[in-house]
Design a protein around this motif. Structure first.
Motif, PDB file in Angstrom:
ATOM      1  N   ILE A  18       1.037  -0.634  -0.390  1.00 15.97           N
ATOM      2  CA  ILE A  18       0.454  -0.076  -0.120  1.00 15.97           C
ATOM      3  C   ILE A  18       0.876   1.756   0.110  1.00 15.97           C
ATOM      4  O   ILE A  18       0.642   1.823  -0.917  1.00 15.97           O
ATOM      5  N   ILE A  19       1.968   1.450   0.602  1.00  8.29           N
ATOM      6  CA  ILE A  19       2.824   2.578   1.045  1.00  8.29           C
ATOM      7  C   ILE A  19       3.205   3.141  -0.322  1.00  8.29           C
ATOM      8  O   ILE A  19       3.581   3.533  -0.932  1.00  8.29           O
ATOM      9  N   PHE A  20       4.262   1.527  -1.032  1.00  2.56           N
ATOM     10  CA  PHE A  20       4.592   1.930  -2.451  1.00  2.56           C
ATOM     11  C   PHE A  20       4.090   1.845  -3.345  1.00  2.56           C
ATOM     12  O   PHE A  20       4.259   2.835  -3.892  1.00  2.56           O
ATOM     13  N   ILE A  21       2.253   1.542  -3.601  1.00  2.00           N
ATOM     14  CA  ILE A  21       0.972   2.172  -4.207  1.00  2.00           C
ATOM     15  C   ILE A  21       0.909   3.952  -3.980  1.00  2.00           C
ATOM     16  O   ILE A  21       1.091   4.319  -5.506  1.00  2.00           O
ATOM     17  N   ILE A  22       0.824   4.185  -2.947  1.00  2.00           N
ATOM     18  CA  ILE A  22       1.210   5.285  -2.984  1.00  2.00           C
ATOM     19  C   ILE A  22       1.827   6.665  -2.937  1.00  2.00           C
ATOM     20  O   ILE A  22       1.788   8.009  -3.718  1.00  2.00           O
ATOM     21  N   PHE A  23       3.300   5.355  -2.896  1.00  2.00           N
ATOM     22  CA  PHE A  23       4.281   6.881  -2.860  1.00  2.00           C
ATOM     23  C   PHE A  23       4.179   6.956  -4.925  1.00  2.00           C
ATOM     24  O   PHE A  23       4.940   7.582  -5.224  1.00  2.00           O
TER      25      PHE A  23
END
Length: 129
Positions: A18-23
Motif C-alpha cells: 500500500i505504501i509503495f502504491i501511494i508513493f
C-alpha cells in the motif's frame, strides 16, 4: 527447515505494498514536467506565446514603450530588465517547468510556462474536454 509466513508477515507485506502504491501514485500525479513554451500577458491580456526551445530576446511593450525585456536561453526564461522601481521580477530565478511564473506587478506582466506547443493552438486541458 524454512519458517512459514504468519498473519503478521502478510500484514507487513500488505502495508508495504500500500505504501509503495501511494508513493508512486503521488509522484505520478505530481510529476514536474519541463515546459515547452511560455505565455506572456500584459494587463490581463495575452501578449504572446514563445517556444522555450528557441533562444530569443523579447521586448515587451505597453502603450508604445518597452516596459520589460524577457530572455529565453537554453530552454529557460528570465526577465532581463524592467522599468518598475523595485525590479523584483528581474531578481526572480529562471523558469522552465510547467506552471512556473515570473510576475512584474507594477507593469502587470505575467510570464507562465506551459506544456503545450506554441503551434498547437489547442490549449484545452483534460478537464475542459
Amino acid at each position: 527447515m524454512p519458517q512459514k509466513m504468519g498473519k503478521n508477515d502478510f500484514f507487513l507485506l500488505f502495508a508495504l505494498a500500500i505504501i509503495f502504491i501511494i508513493f508512486f501514485t503521488f509522484f505520478y500525479l505530481f510529476e514536474v514536467k519541463e515546459g515547452k513554451s511560455i505565455i506572456v500577458t500584459v494587463n490581463g491580456k495575452e501578449y504572446g506565446k514563445y517556444e522555450l526551445a528557441t533562444n530569443q530576446s523579447i521586448k515587451i511593450k505597453y502603450n508604445g514603450k518597452v516596459i520589460n525585456e524577457l530572455q529565453i536561453k537554453d530552454g529557460k526564461a528570465s526577465m532581463q530588465s524592467a522599468t518598475c522601481p523595485d525590479k523584483l521580477c528581474v531578481k526572480q530565478h529562471e523558469i522552465s517547468k510547467k506552471n512556473e511564473t515570473i510576475v512584474c506587478l507594477p507593469n502587470k506582466v505575467v510570464v507562465t510556462v506551459v506544456y503545450d506547443d506554441v503551434n498547437n493552438g489547442d490549449n484545452i486541458d483534460a478537464i475542459s474536454k
